[in-house]
Write a protein that holds these residues in place. Sequence first.
Motif, PDB file in Angstrom:
ATOM      1  N   LYS A  70       0.837  -1.208   0.000  1.00 42.57           N
ATOM      2  CA  LYS A  70       0.000   0.000   0.000  1.00 42.57           C
ATOM      3  C   LYS A  70       0.868   1.253   0.000  1.00 42.57           C
ATOM      4  O   LYS A  70       0.607   2.220  -0.764  1.00 42.57           O
ATOM      5  CB  LYS A  70      -0.901  -0.028   1.241  1.00 42.57           C
ATOM      6  CG  LYS A  70      -1.762   1.202   1.418  1.00 42.57           C
ATOM      7  CD  LYS A  70      -2.879   1.283   0.414  1.00 42.57           C
ATOM      8  CE  LYS A  70      -3.811   2.461   0.725  1.00 42.57           C
ATOM      9  NZ  LYS A  70      -4.850   2.627  -0.310  1.00 42.57           N
ATOM     10  N   ILE A 203      -8.960  -0.410  -0.746  1.00 43.21           N
ATOM     11  CA  ILE A 203      -8.537   0.107  -2.051  1.00 43.21           C
ATOM     12  C   ILE A 203      -9.722   0.142  -3.020  1.00 43.21           C
ATOM     13  O   ILE A 203      -9.991   1.162  -3.663  1.00 43.21           O
ATOM     14  CB  ILE A 203      -7.395  -0.749  -2.618  1.00 43.21           C
ATOM     15  CG1 ILE A 203      -6.144  -0.591  -1.739  1.00 43.21           C
ATOM     16  CG2 ILE A 203      -7.077  -0.370  -4.068  1.00 43.21           C
ATOM     17  CD1 ILE A 203      -5.014  -1.524  -2.108  1.00 43.21           C
ATOM     18  N   ILE A 319      -9.363   5.130  -9.561  1.00 40.47           N
ATOM     19  CA  ILE A 319      -8.356   4.540  -8.687  1.00 40.47           C
ATOM     20  C   ILE A 319      -6.995   4.961  -9.201  1.00 40.47           C
ATOM     21  O   ILE A 319      -6.827   5.249 -10.391  1.00 40.47           O
ATOM     22  CB  ILE A 319      -8.493   2.988  -8.677  1.00 40.47           C
ATOM     23  CG1 ILE A 319      -7.666   2.368  -7.541  1.00 40.47           C
ATOM     24  CG2 ILE A 319      -8.088   2.393 -10.011  1.00 40.47           C
ATOM     25  CD1 ILE A 319      -7.903   0.867  -7.397  1.00 40.47           C
ATOM     26  N   ASP A 323      -2.422   2.185  -6.362  1.00 43.79           N
ATOM     27  CA  ASP A 323      -3.360   1.302  -5.674  1.00 43.79           C
ATOM     28  C   ASP A 323      -3.606   0.017  -6.470  1.00 43.79           C
ATOM     29  O   ASP A 323      -3.793  -1.059  -5.891  1.00 43.79           O
ATOM     30  CB  ASP A 323      -4.684   2.023  -5.425  1.00 43.79           C
ATOM     31  CG  ASP A 323      -4.596   2.978  -4.242  1.00 43.79           C
ATOM     32  OD1 ASP A 323      -3.627   2.853  -3.476  1.00 43.79           O
ATOM     33  OD2 ASP A 323      -5.490   3.837  -4.092  1.00 43.79           O
ATOM     34  N   PHE A 327      -2.924  -3.551  -5.104  1.00 47.23           N
ATOM     35  CA  PHE A 327      -4.008  -4.532  -5.084  1.00 47.23           C
ATOM     36  C   PHE A 327      -3.569  -5.844  -5.752  1.00 47.23           C
ATOM     37  O   PHE A 327      -3.913  -6.930  -5.291  1.00 47.23           O
ATOM     38  CB  PHE A 327      -5.237  -3.964  -5.803  1.00 47.23           C
ATOM     39  CG  PHE A 327      -6.484  -4.748  -5.522  1.00 47.23           C
ATOM     40  CD1 PHE A 327      -7.332  -4.388  -4.508  1.00 47.23           C
ATOM     41  CD2 PHE A 327      -6.797  -5.876  -6.276  1.00 47.23           C
ATOM     42  CE1 PHE A 327      -8.482  -5.122  -4.229  1.00 47.23           C
ATOM     43  CE2 PHE A 327      -7.923  -6.618  -6.009  1.00 47.23           C
ATOM     44  CZ  PHE A 327      -8.770  -6.239  -4.981  1.00 47.23           C
TER      45      PHE A 327
END
Length: 630
Positions: A70, A203, A319, A323, A327
């Motif tokens: 992250k 996320i 997004i 991220d 992810f």
Amino acid sequence: MSQARNGQRPGGGPMGGGPMGAMGRPVEKPKDFRKTFNRLLGYFAPYKIRLSIILIAAIIGTVFNIVGPKIMGLATTKLFDGLIAKYQAFLRHQPAPGIDFTYIAQILLLLLGLYVISAIFTYIQQYIMATVAQRTVYRLRREIEEKLSRLPLKFFDGRTHGEILSRAVNDMDNISTTLQQSITQLITSAVTLVGVIVLMFSISWLLSLIVLVTLPLSLLVTVGIAKRSQTYFRNQQRALGHLNGHVEEMYSGHKIVKAFGYEDEALTQFAALNEELYEAGWKAQFMSGMIMPLMRSIGNLGYAFVAVIGGIMVTQRGITIGDVQAFIQYAQQFTMPITQLANFANVIQSTMASAERVFELLDESEEIPDAMPAAVIEERQGAVEFQHVRFGYKEDAILMEDMNIHVQPGQMIAIVGPTGAGKTTLVNLLMRFYEVNGGSILVDGVDITQLKRGDLRRTFGMVLQDTWLFNGTIRDNIAYGHEGATEEEIVRSAKAAYADHFIRTLPEGYSTILNEEASNISQGQKQLLTIARAFLADPEILILDEATSSVDTRTEIQIQRAMGELMKGRTSFVIAHRLSTIRDADLILVMNHGTIIEQGTHEELLTKKGFYADLHNSQFTSQAPISEAV
């Protein structure tokens, strides 16, 4: 042999491999999981604080590790935004802004700090867990060792050595491995799974749902293959046990195999068993090896959907690129803790089964404790008396009924009778290896149940037909029954047993090391060493069970003379199969079916023309023609 028969490695645990082989192996399940688990948990009670530290360290170490992607995503986003700004400025023919490398460097330093802290807490967790696990296993091993020393002889008579060793060694190794590795893996896997799910939903809930859709498919593949592979692993274990058993038998009996020309048949049988193991083995390994590639394929499928949908969301500013990168990393980490938790379910079942077997051993009935306070024989003379002794190995199968014997100090008592008559049983009762069901046995007027077992058994010296020597020097073997014996005493005992001459012919003399089975000396030489041991122990009462059966005739005559000297002034019980050796006995007990049916001197029993006379005539009548011929 027992390990080989069960298809187990020397270190314990079923054979099998593959990346996820443990999930496919047949798992032995405990009879009462909850009871065994709670009992094992009780062994951790003294370490509550340490276990709390382990839990906290595991959570912190895992959390710091899983937040890494992250935070890395922030650096990726900043770098991506800088490149996009440069590109847009280039299109507009404007001065290009610089990339904020200071911010990226700060993120990378923060990330490095997190990983270092995670490693420190992981180290703390592993170090403390290793201490707790090993101390717990140390306590269990000590309890088993102490328990084995308190168990009666009938426990060992009723079980194979392999079974007892399996519980004390293999099952303990299984528990040790689980405590050391699997428990910390359980904590980190659970924390990783929860943390990854939380961060994925933080996320994007849409991308998280895509990953979660693959979960049932992963579980279906894992469970399905595990069930199929269990059958193959079970077949592999069985085939491995048969093969190991065959190899062990052929190796241990290789002289017999060669003597009877059985080599070709043995090789043919080995080839058939080896082929059977091959067929079961490759199927088991193939099935277990399929789990990881299939899990990776399912993970790649989820990765493809995440990459495509995530890319679309990036273009729509739904997004950030960082991220998406984070992810994808979380999606790849998602399946591993699930697989580890599924594997732990199998491991904990096997461990509880091992713990249950260990606890069964710890719960076995112990021998009756020594009397407190214990009696002491003030003046040892060697008088023995059986008063109305009643005994049976089972309550419903009494072997001896109302046995009465009175032995004066210094007498030689011979015990004769057919196989299974109860001769050895009588000696076992005298040594208090078994407890009588009724009546009493007195030594020098004291009931043996009132004496400490150690004090009682130090009164006796035993020379048995089956020799027992341990791995060590000849000097240590002779001195086994006499702590602190001097070199002079050891040599004197060896000379008295006519063992000194052959000992000095060995390369290292008294320092010669005997192997585990003492197979580097002859059977007769083994017997001489056990006789020397009895000489050195200098007991008040001797128990001799065909002590000269394994030596040549000339040595037997010499030992008989030495035995005569050894038995002077001592009470001796002689279990005899050759009646020629007990003609001069003060009292001969003739046993049959656990009962003394005749007793008296050699001449008295011959005059009675009973059972003893029949035994005597059966041994010597057939030898008369030979004697006459000589």
